[in-house]
Design an enzyme around this catalytic site. Structure first.
Site: not given
Length: 467
Positions: A160-162, A167-168, A280
């Protein structure tokens, strides 16, 4: 020989013979050795247990990677006096009663994509029903096998994300709890550092607007963090079309998300010690639950700072367009850097624009500069996101714009605290600066203008004389 040994062993010493005394002594020595062996074994196990247990009350330490310097409150980083003049001009426009165009007048709230808030209840623990595994002070210690099963062996379909950190994956625990598994890259040393940073930043904190860190996995070269899963996307997706199948965020929903984010940052900056600077802040790191409550995430770049201290970095980290100017220019970092980034996100929510967009005309590439120019020209209605079906009222837009302008003040010392920002957005009053400060700036600007005029006159006289 045998008879002599027998006489020696049967020789009496008091009521006991010698052989009886020897047997008793050997038995006693055996008992002492046995007791000592058990005690040493128990002590060794106790030490090993203590070595792997981090007390909950222990304050996270990261001093070996943080250089602290005292804050010089008299210094400033003002590299844009025209911005201050612009902010002051906007404040004066509001005080003088300047109105926006009629296109921003309040309309009935229809078609809202913000669902009714559900009553707050105590949610069951997402770790309920999981087998008891070794705990290190907080959270749950997951095995590699646990997370392989949860993510279908880290399949591509579960991603679902990187990013540069790793990586997620979306996963489901054995108790049916959905989770987000952040698998850090196996760079030698870097994964351990990133793991420690994130754990120390968020492992012990609890706030309703912070994504919850449920546990971790440390096995071999694997370093993974397990978070609660938010299935309603992030603010960037909602603002820029990735969630178009669900509609567009209303003004009320946007402000609700931004207020929640402000409260999360206020907690990190002002309520805990050492304070946490996120470093962030951006729209993609603001997740949302089904009630559109903000959940601030991704603490991979966070820094822990003591009171009245800054962090000096030789390498600026963060996301282009959101980074505070003083941090980008000198590497000087403190909580006011987060305030600037938050101000950019607030303007992003107001305008629906990316902070930097090279696809736009040259004067519109940098959102913050473009917005200040539009405010100076009193084209207020032009800055509002065109995707908003129901525009904010005049007072709502003024309040949000003024709050954002104060957050992105080029002078870091003049930016508000995040607790003040939350109150500004929730208040019915305009977040104007103190009258004395406005008067001082007005006089300073007038003096600068007068000096500039005198210089131009002198140049004209000199030119005429030469002619």
């Amino acid at each position: 020989m045998t008879s002599q040994l027998k006489r020696t062993l049967t020789k009496r010493y008091g009521v006991l013979e010698l052989w009886e005394i020897i047997v008793i002594a050997l038995f006693a020595a055996f008992i002492v050795i046995l007791v000592l062996s058990v005690w040493l074994s128990f002590r060794k196990k106790s030490k090993r247990s203590n070595a792997t247990t981090l007390p909950v009350t222990q304050s996270p330490r990261f001093t070996e990677e943080i250089k602290e310097i005292s804050v010089d409150h008299g210094s400033s980083n003002n590299n844009g006096t025209s911005y201050q003049t612009l902010d002051e001009k906007f404040v004066e426009d509001i005080e003088n009663g300047d109105k926006f165009s009629g296109s921003l007048e309040k309309k009935p709230l229809v078609g809202s994509h913000l669902p009714p808030s559900t009553p707050s209840t105590t949610a069951p623990s997402p770790l309920l029903g999981l087998p008891e595994v070794s705990h290190i002070g907080w959270g749950h210690w997951f095995t590699l096998r646990d997370l392989q099963l949860a993510t279908n062996h880290f399949s591509k379909e579960s991603i679902i994300g990187d990013g540069g950190y790793g990586v997620v994956y979306h996963g489901t625990l054995t108790n049916k709890t959905p989770v987000a598994v952040k698998k850090l890259l196996n760079n030698p040393g870097q994964a351990d550092k990133d793991f420690r940073v994130e754990v120390e930043a968020i492992g012990h904190v609890r706030h309703k607007n912070l994504v919850r860190l449920l546990g971790y996995c440390v096995e071999g070269t694997h370093r993974m963090l397990v978070y609660e899963y938010m299935n309603n996307g992030n603010l960037e997706q909602w603002l820029h079309g990735d969630m178009i199948h669900k509609g567009h965020l209303t003004w009320e929903a946007r402000i609700k998300v931004l207020v929640g984010t402000a409260k999360a940052l206020a907690y990190l900056h002002e309520a805990i010690e050492p304070k946490v600077v996120h470093r962030d802040i951006k729209s993609s790191n603001i997740l949302m639950d089904d009630n559109f409550d903000a959940k601030l995430s991704d603490f991979g770049l966070a820094k822990l700072l003591g009171a009245d201290s800054n962090y000096v970095s030789t390498r600026v980290m963060g996301t282009f367009g959101y980074v505070a100017p003083e941090y980008a220019n000198s590497g000087l970092l403190n909580e006011k850097s987060d305030v600037y980034s938050y101000g950019v996100v607030l303007l992003e929510a107001i305008t629906g624009r990316y902070p930097v967009d090279y696809a736009r005309p040259k004067e519109e590439v940098h959102m913050v500069e473009w917005l200040k120019l539009m405010v100076q020209q009193k084209q207020f209605e032009e800055v509002v996101d065109k995707e908003l079906e129901i525009k904010p009222t005049t007072s709502e837009l003024k309040r949000a714009l003024l709050t954002a302008l104060r957050c992105v003040d080029p002078d870091a010392d003049k930016r508000p605290k995040m607790s003040q920002v939350a109150r500004m957005l929730e208040s019915d009053e305009y977040p104007v600066m103190p009258r004395e400060e406005r008067r001082r700036r007005r006089n300073q600007n007038a003096e600068t203008h007068r000096e500039s005029t005198d210089t131009n006159k002198d140049n004209d006289i000199t030119t005429d004389a030469k002619i």
